[in-house]
Design an enzyme around this catalytic site. Structure first.
Site, PDB file in Angstrom:
ATOM      1  N   ASP A 349      -7.558  14.891  18.469  1.00  0.00           N
ATOM      2  CA  ASP A 349      -6.686  15.999  18.754  1.00  0.00           C
ATOM      3  C   ASP A 349      -7.364  17.233  17.887  1.00  0.00           C
ATOM      4  O   ASP A 349      -7.563  17.184  16.496  1.00  0.00           O
ATOM      5  CB  ASP A 349      -5.219  15.733  18.411  1.00  0.00           C
ATOM      6  CG  ASP A 349      -4.429  17.041  19.076  1.00  0.00           C
ATOM      7  OD1 ASP A 349      -4.433  17.454  20.246  1.00  0.00           O
ATOM      8  OD2 ASP A 349      -3.874  17.582  18.143  1.00  0.00           O
ATOM      9  N   GLU A 378     -11.473  17.125  20.983  1.00  0.00           N
ATOM     10  CA  GLU A 378     -10.996  18.632  21.413  1.00  0.00           C
ATOM     11  C   GLU A 378     -11.906  19.377  20.495  1.00  0.00           C
ATOM     12  O   GLU A 378     -11.750  19.648  19.368  1.00  0.00           O
ATOM     13  CB  GLU A 378      -9.579  18.838  21.450  1.00  0.00           C
ATOM     14  CG  GLU A 378      -8.932  18.283  22.213  1.00  0.00           C
ATOM     15  CD  GLU A 378      -7.347  18.976  22.233  1.00  0.00           C
ATOM     16  OE1 GLU A 378      -6.838  19.305  23.470  1.00  0.00           O
ATOM     17  OE2 GLU A 378      -6.877  19.224  21.183  1.00  0.00           O
TER      18      GLU A 378
END
Ligand code: CA
Length: 666
Positions: A349, A378
């Site tokens: 993340d 990400e």
């Protein structure tokens, strides 16, 4: 250490401050010792139970032992002794299986609140106390021989992102262990119409890996009150090294959540499906009250010059992977999940909050355990960070991280429309001018002689060194999922038209170079009632209605054939940028159309040439295709990996909002 423009403006704005008063609140941490031995914080052996807690600035540390995970009075309070490298130690001669413990740190003259530490591998209910358990009792039968699917290459994966509760909680799932890890161990479950649900559905669909939303112990769901049916995605980390209690059948027993998570993983592995964990090391749920702060105040986070928490996560804080003890924590934590839980991949993340060096070390450490493990994330942050841009594990820096992949927001926004504007359309819903950005996705963001990156919407250069560095997708748990996006951006269309658009959008994803990724339930056109940030929405928003497996059976069959096509044909899974540049050739087309060929048995494909044409407009379009004997694979919203029929090429019509895929064997 960090003289940022912000700091400069403070110096100018505060005339009474002297240079000596301007200090970087984080500069002192660089000189802290670090310790990353596997005996952090608990170990049990034939000599007893041993603790070693890292807290370099502590003035004193106490270990508090309890008979239960909550409520009971302490049985014993032990003053810990300072040891090497900033650690504090204590031991008891007995193996204290079944007991619980916390630490309490004295810092700057005051005792902080109790904490289970940062390395609790087993915890009591709500994760407030760590537990001493016998890990050999947590292994399911056959665990020693358990392993995930062998993967020659990350591009061979078909990733399916899912949440434990979404997947099984609706009555229509027919699953007994609703919202639990064990849901994925149940076979023979069906919806009321008799169609397969659960793991049987996944096998039927043909995906290779599930990517499970956070499954470590998170903060927001009260594990003592499960009948309240609280929902959360889980991006609020509490204990990084033990599973979430609400997904177990008994959160009060520290062993149960561990055993049941392993049973889930083994069940998926036994059915040829790998397990990817979503990991959120970039921030914690709490600031001053987090386990990081209660063990080593300040150390694990980045701060602004005024001493407040910097917040690149948008969640109130950001961790400091560039500091040795935090870097080691991340590396050792993923190693632990890979070894103890046989996890096959990790999704980071807000990965760009971490530094490049940490991510490279993460990938190297995991590949040493199992070369098939892959890492993606990400490649962005949710806010600014004190970490310099050139050190961030950004999408734009992915070429410096050869074993890491990033999500392509290029193809995502270009295919379905921009994520910030619900009504905005994309290539697959008829918006012109996005063809070049879609092509960036098709070539996996690698350098290609026919792709003009200056026309890219989100990226202006070929950032990937190889298609193995790209995860292609149109939809995930964040933002409007595909069904809802299509409803909002095509308000006057029929559901059938929207389903056509979804088929086209996913056909672009699954035929592109890189690794395809889809969001749970899109294969049966489920929705989230238009809620884009459903992180704590009730089951009525998030749960999959499995009746859709029946009413949208055609959609399911399309996805299934699309996945089968990709898996059967390596041409869609080239492994180097050179191969993509050589074997993927775009045709000149008018706006609204994209056409390309995969040539000369690309990547060893049995098919000599594959012609792929996308018509994003709502009009039929004429194209000219080489005259030869073709097998028609996809046409007019239908697809069959083994062929729908034949064509002689020449002047052909591509139906509105659909893909035409042709294959020539020789
Ligand atoms: Ca929890």
């Amino acid at each position: 250490m960090k003289i940022t423009p912000v700091l400069t403006s403070i110096i100018i704005g505060c005339g009474s401050m002297t240079a000596a008063q301007i200090t970087d609140p984080d500069s002192k941490f660089g000189s802290f010792p670090s310790y990353s031995g596997e005996d952090l914080e608990l170990s049990v052996d034939s000599n007893g139970t041993h603790w070693r807690m890292w807290s370099p600035e502590a003035e004193a540390v106490q270990l508090i032992i309890y008979p239960s995970g909550r409520g009971s009075a302490a049985e014993q309070i032990i003053d810990m002794t300072p040891s090497t490298d900033g650690t504090w130690i204590a031991s008891t001669p007995a193996q204290l299986y079944g007991k619980f413990y916390t630490f309490r740190v004295k810092h700057s003259g005051r005792w902080l609140a109790e904490t289970p530490g940062v390395w609790a591998k087993a915890v009591g209910v709500n994760g407030n106390r760590a537990a001493v358990i016998d890990f050999s009792a947590t292994d399911p039968d056959g665990w020693a021989n358990d392993k995930g699917p062998a993967l020659k290459h990350i591009n061979d994966a078909v990733i399916y992102e899912m949440h434990h509760r979404d997947f099984s909680v609706d009555p229509s799932s027919g699953i007994a262990n609703k919202g639990k890890f064990l849901a994925l161990t149940e076979h023979g479950t069906t919806n009321p119409e008799g169609d397969p649900t659960g793991i049987d559905h996944l096998k039927d669909l043909g995906i290779t890996h599930v990517h499970i939303l956070p499954s470590y112990d998170y903060n927001s769901v009260d594990e003592t009150n499960l009948p309240a049916n609280t929902y959360n995605w889980g991006y609020d980390p509490l204990n990084y090294n033990t599973p979430e209690g609400s997904y177990s059948t008994n959160p009060s027993d520290p062993t149960t959540r561990i055993k049941e998570m392993k049973e889930m993983i083994k069940s998926l592995h036994d059915n040829g499906i790998g397990v990817i964990m979503d990991v959120v090391y970039n921030h914690t749920a709490d600031n001053d009250d987090s386990n990081f702060s209660l063990t080593a105040p300040g150390y694990y986070y980045r701060h602004r010059p005024d001493g407040t928490y910097s917040d690149a996560s948008g969640c109130g804080n950001e961790t400091a992977s560039d500091r040795q003890q935090m870097r080691d924590f991340i590396i050792n934590s993923v190693k632990y999940w890979a070894k103890e839980y046989h996890i096959d991949g990790f999704r980071f993340d807000l990965m760009a909050i971490h530094d490049i060096e940490t991510m490279n070390q993460v990938a190297a450490a995991l590949k040493e355990i199992n070369p098939d493990i892959f890492v993606y994330g990400e490649g962005w942050t949710a806010g600014d960070s004190p970490l310099p841009v050139e050190r961030r594990a950004l999408k734009e820096n992915v070429s410096k991280m050869p074993q890491i992949a990033v999500f392509s927001d290029d193809i995502r926004d270009a295919v379905k429309g921009h994520y910030t504007d619900a009504s905005d359309r994309g290539f697959a819903t008829g918006k012109p001018g996005l063809e070049e950005t879609v092509k960036i996705g098709i070539v996996g963001a690698t350098a290609h002689p026919q792709v003009d990156y200056s026309k890219g919407n989100n990226s202006k250069f070929a950032y990937a060194a190889s298609p193995s560095q790209i995860i292609n997708y149109v939809s995930c748990h964040d933002d409007l999922m595909l069904t809802d996006k299509l409803r909002k951006s095509m308000p006057d269309a029929t559901e059938a038209d929207r389903q056509r658009a979804a088929r086209l959008a996913q056909t672009i994803i699954f035929t592109s170079q890189g690794t395809p990724f889809m969001f749970t339930g899109e294969e049966i056109f489920r929705d989230k009632k238009g809620v884009h940030n459903s992180y704590n929405s009730p089951d009525s928003i998030n749960a999959i209605d499995w009746n859709l497996r029946h009413s949208n059976a055609g959609q399911f069959e399309y996805y299934k054939e699309l996945i089968a096509l990709r898996k059967a044909h390596p041409a869609f899974r080239m492994t180097t940028a050179e191969d993509v540049a050589r074997h993927l050739k775009f045709d000149k087309t008018e706006p609204g159309l994209i056409s390309y060929s995969l040539t000369d048995h690309a990547n060893g494909d049995e098919w000599k040439e594959i012609k792929v044409i996308f018509n994003g407009s709502d009009e039929p379009r004429e194209v000219k295709v080489k005259k030869r004997d073709w097998t028609v694979i996809a046409e007019d919203g239908n697809i069959k990996a083994s062929g729908l029929g034949t064509s002689r090429g020449g002047k052909l019509t591509v139906a509105p909002r659909s893909a035409l895929i042709l294959a020539a064997e020789k």
